[in-house]
Design a protein around this motif. Structure first.
Motif, PDB file in Angstrom:
ATOM      1  N   SER A  17       0.831  -1.211   0.000  1.00 45.87           N
ATOM      2  CA  SER A  17       0.000   0.000   0.000  1.00 45.87           C
ATOM      3  C   SER A  17       0.867   1.263   0.000  1.00 45.87           C
ATOM      4  CB  SER A  17      -0.901  -0.017   1.245  1.00 45.87           C
ATOM      5  OG  SER A  17      -1.029   1.276   1.786  1.00 45.87           O
ATOM      6  N   SER A  18       0.514   2.188  -0.887  1.00 50.40           N
ATOM      7  CA  SER A  18       1.326   3.401  -1.014  1.00 50.40           C
ATOM      8  C   SER A  18       1.311   4.241   0.272  1.00 50.40           C
ATOM      9  CB  SER A  18       0.832   4.239  -2.196  1.00 50.40           C
ATOM     10  OG  SER A  18      -0.542   4.539  -2.053  1.00 50.40           O
ATOM     11  N   TYR A  19       0.131   4.387   0.892  1.00 49.00           N
ATOM     12  CA  TYR A  19       0.084   5.211   2.112  1.00 49.00           C
ATOM     13  C   TYR A  19       0.822   4.535   3.267  1.00 49.00           C
ATOM     14  CZ  TYR A  19      -2.856   8.872   0.185  1.00 49.00           C
ATOM     15  OH  TYR A  19      -3.319   9.943  -0.545  1.00 49.00           O
ATOM     16  N   ARG A  57     -11.682   2.665   7.709  1.00 52.75           N
ATOM     17  CA  ARG A  57     -10.986   1.505   7.110  1.00 52.75           C
ATOM     18  C   ARG A  57     -10.028   1.861   5.992  1.00 52.75           C
ATOM     19  NH1 ARG A  57     -14.881  -3.807   7.383  1.00 52.75           N
ATOM     20  NH2 ARG A  57     -16.262  -3.015   8.986  1.00 52.75           N
ATOM     21  N   ARG A  58      -9.431   2.997   6.088  1.00 53.74           N
ATOM     22  CA  ARG A  58      -8.314   3.301   5.189  1.00 53.74           C
ATOM     23  C   ARG A  58      -7.038   3.110   6.010  1.00 53.74           C
ATOM     24  NH1 ARG A  58      -8.760   5.973   0.071  1.00 53.74           N
ATOM     25  NH2 ARG A  58     -10.737   5.294  -0.767  1.00 53.74           N
ATOM     26  N   PHE A  59      -6.042   2.498   5.410  1.00 57.04           N
ATOM     27  CA  PHE A  59      -4.826   2.232   6.155  1.00 57.04           C
ATOM     28  C   PHE A  59      -3.655   3.037   5.569  1.00 57.04           C
ATOM     29  CE2 PHE A  59      -4.054  -0.981   2.828  1.00 57.04           C
ATOM     30  CZ  PHE A  59      -5.324  -1.493   2.595  1.00 57.04           C
ATOM     31  N   PRO A  60      -2.636   3.282   6.434  1.00 59.97           N
ATOM     32  CA  PRO A  60      -2.308   2.669   7.721  1.00 59.97           C
ATOM     33  C   PRO A  60      -2.982   3.361   8.918  1.00 59.97           C
ATOM     34  CG  PRO A  60      -0.590   4.233   7.172  1.00 59.97           C
ATOM     35  CD  PRO A  60      -1.605   4.278   6.044  1.00 59.97           C
ATOM     36  N   GLU A  71      -4.288   8.208   9.260  1.00 56.46           N
ATOM     37  CA  GLU A  71      -3.823   9.198   8.280  1.00 56.46           C
ATOM     38  C   GLU A  71      -2.289   9.311   8.293  1.00 56.46           C
ATOM     39  OE1 GLU A  71      -5.909  11.045   5.949  1.00 56.46           O
ATOM     40  OE2 GLU A  71      -7.170   9.420   6.631  1.00 56.46           O
ATOM     41  N   ALA A  72      -1.718   8.964   7.137  1.00 55.17           N
ATOM     42  CA  ALA A  72      -0.262   8.853   7.047  1.00 55.17           C
ATOM     43  C   ALA A  72       0.475  10.135   7.474  1.00 55.17           C
ATOM     44  CB  ALA A  72       0.125   8.462   5.626  1.00 55.17           C
ATOM     45  N   ASP A 108      -0.514  14.127  -1.913  1.00 58.91           N
ATOM     46  CA  ASP A 108      -1.722  13.372  -1.547  1.00 58.91           C
ATOM     47  C   ASP A 108      -2.863  13.660  -2.531  1.00 58.91           C
ATOM     48  OD1 ASP A 108      -0.475  12.454   0.836  1.00 58.91           O
ATOM     49  OD2 ASP A 108      -2.332  12.676   1.970  1.00 58.91           O
ATOM     50  N   GLN A 116      -5.107   6.692  -7.419  1.00 54.17           N
ATOM     51  CA  GLN A 116      -5.997   5.704  -6.799  1.00 54.17           C
ATOM     52  C   GLN A 116      -7.315   5.595  -7.568  1.00 54.17           C
ATOM     53  OE1 GLN A 116      -6.428   6.987  -2.675  1.00 54.17           O
ATOM     54  NE2 GLN A 116      -5.092   5.337  -2.019  1.00 54.17           N
ATOM     55  N   PHE A 120      -8.679   2.068  -8.558  1.00 56.33           N
ATOM     56  CA  PHE A 120      -9.932   1.583  -7.962  1.00 56.33           C
ATOM     57  C   PHE A 120     -10.992   1.364  -9.050  1.00 56.33           C
ATOM     58  CE2 PHE A 120      -8.987   3.731  -3.572  1.00 56.33           C
ATOM     59  CZ  PHE A 120      -8.119   2.701  -3.259  1.00 56.33           C
TER      60      PHE A 120
HETATM   61  N1  LIG Z   1      -6.071   9.657   3.655  1.00 52.82           N
HETATM   62  C1  LIG Z   1      -5.494   8.361   3.961  1.00 52.82           C
HETATM   63  C2  LIG Z   1      -5.536   7.489   2.709  1.00 52.82           C
HETATM   64  C3  LIG Z   1      -5.156   6.057   3.007  1.00 52.82           C
HETATM   65  C4  LIG Z   1      -5.509   5.124   1.842  1.00 52.82           C
HETATM   66  O1  LIG Z   1      -6.115   5.519   0.847  1.00 52.82           O
HETATM   67  N2  LIG Z   1      -5.113   3.871   2.009  1.00 52.82           N
HETATM   68  C5  LIG Z   1      -5.468   2.856   1.014  1.00 52.82           C
HETATM   69  C6  LIG Z   1      -4.305   1.915   0.821  1.00 52.82           C
HETATM   70  S1  LIG Z   1      -2.959   2.743   0.003  1.00 52.82           S
HETATM   71  C7  LIG Z   1      -6.631   2.032   1.523  1.00 52.82           C
HETATM   72  O2  LIG Z   1      -6.893   2.038   2.708  1.00 52.82           O
HETATM   73  N3  LIG Z   1      -7.327   1.339   0.633  1.00 52.82           N
HETATM   74  C8  LIG Z   1      -8.378   0.438   1.025  1.00 52.82           C
HETATM   75  C9  LIG Z   1      -9.742   0.899   0.595  1.00 52.82           C
HETATM   76  O3  LIG Z   1      -9.860   1.919  -0.063  1.00 52.82           O
HETATM   77  O4  LIG Z   1     -10.693   0.179   0.927  1.00 52.82           O
HETATM   78  C10 LIG Z   1      -4.062   8.564   4.503  1.00 52.82           C
HETATM   79  O5  LIG Z   1      -3.498   9.627   4.272  1.00 52.82           O
HETATM   80  O6  LIG Z   1      -3.528   7.673   5.181  1.00 52.82           O
END
Ligand SMILES: N[C@@H](CCC(=O)N[C@@H](CS)C(=O)NCC(=O)O)C(=O)O
Length: 225
Positions: A17-19, A57-60, A71-72, A108, A116, A120
């Motif tokens: 994952s990029s973030y 549910r966005r990681f990390p 939030e990274a 970002d 993304q 996606f």
């Molecule tokens: N705004 C978040 C973005 C995090 C993000 O988009 N993570 C992606 C992985 S790179 C994710 O969680 N994707 C899973 C999904 O969209 O369900 C940050 O800055 O950490």
């Protein structure tokens, strides 16, 4: 400052994952100890913990001293405050820090977000695809590459001479953006900056750790980098 008996922070993340790589670069720059919580279908308990910590549910997500930090960019700022190391990723001078945060927002919003969108969208069933949105995302990447090419003229790192928070995100975002929507070789400053980022040991390590997952890149990972 962390006390010596404090448990290391936990990072809920995936290596591809990029973030997550954005935060890994910050951790590796400073040799900050942490424990992985690998987000994978093979670890349903970790997935359930993660969903409870951050319903978005966005990681990390980082967990430290009983606190969940999503939030990274926020995680990297948090690490600088609570687990500082030899490489400060935000300058102490607030004006210089503003420049770093501005470039971090650029990567970002105008490199990662359109990148993304394209990835996606490719995961959607044919009938649900958003062709107009993808075309807009590709146009945004072209505009962002052009602006970055001018901005990076004479700069080593995103905000000047020192590697910073902005470079932590630029590294994975330009890495995947080039795979998704090729950077025109005419943008020589961007191409050279991406190569410098790939040569940086912290990011090179994150890229190497993610190699086993390349087959999962939805658009097909090119045979380079
Ligand atoms: N705004 C978040 C973005 C995090 C993000 O988009 N993570 C992606 C992985 S790179 C994710 O969680 N994707 C899973 C999904 O969209 O369900 C940050 O800055 O950490």
């Amino acid at each position: 400052m962390p006390s010596s008996h404090q448990a290391p922070p936990l990072l809920y993340a995936h290596p591809f994952s990029s973030y997550c790589q954005k935060v890994l670069v910050a951790l590796y720059e400073n040799g900050t100890p942490f424990e992985w919580r690998l987000l994978s279908p093979e670890h349903p308990r970790v997935l359930a913990e993660f969903a409870a910590l951050w319903p978005i549910r966005r990681f990390p997500v980082l967990v430290d001293a009983g606190r969940a930090i999503p939030e990274a960019s926020t995680i990297i700022e948090y690490l600088g405050l609570h687990h500082p190391g030899p490489v400060p990723l935000l300058p102490a001078d607030p004006r210089a820090a503003l420049e770093v945060r501005g470039m971090d927002r650029f990567f970002d919003n105008y490199i990662s977000t359109p990148q993304q969108k394209i990835v996606f969208d490719s995961l959607r069933p044919e009938a649900g695809r958003d062709d107009r949105g993808v075309a807009d995302a590709r146009a945004m990447l072209d505009t962002a590459y052009a602006w970055l090419d001018q901005t990076m003229a004479g700069r080593e790192w995103a905000a000047g001479d020192r590697f910073s928070l902005a470079d932590c995100g630029a590294a994975p975002f330009l890495f995947y953006a080039d795979w998704t929507h090729r950077i025109d070789p005419a943008f020589g400053n961007v191409v050279a900056y991406r190569a410098r980022l790939l040569a940086r040991p912290s990011f090179a390590r994150a890229v190497d750790e993610a190699r086993p997952y390349r087959a999962f890149f939805p658009l097909g990972a090119p045979d380079r980098d």
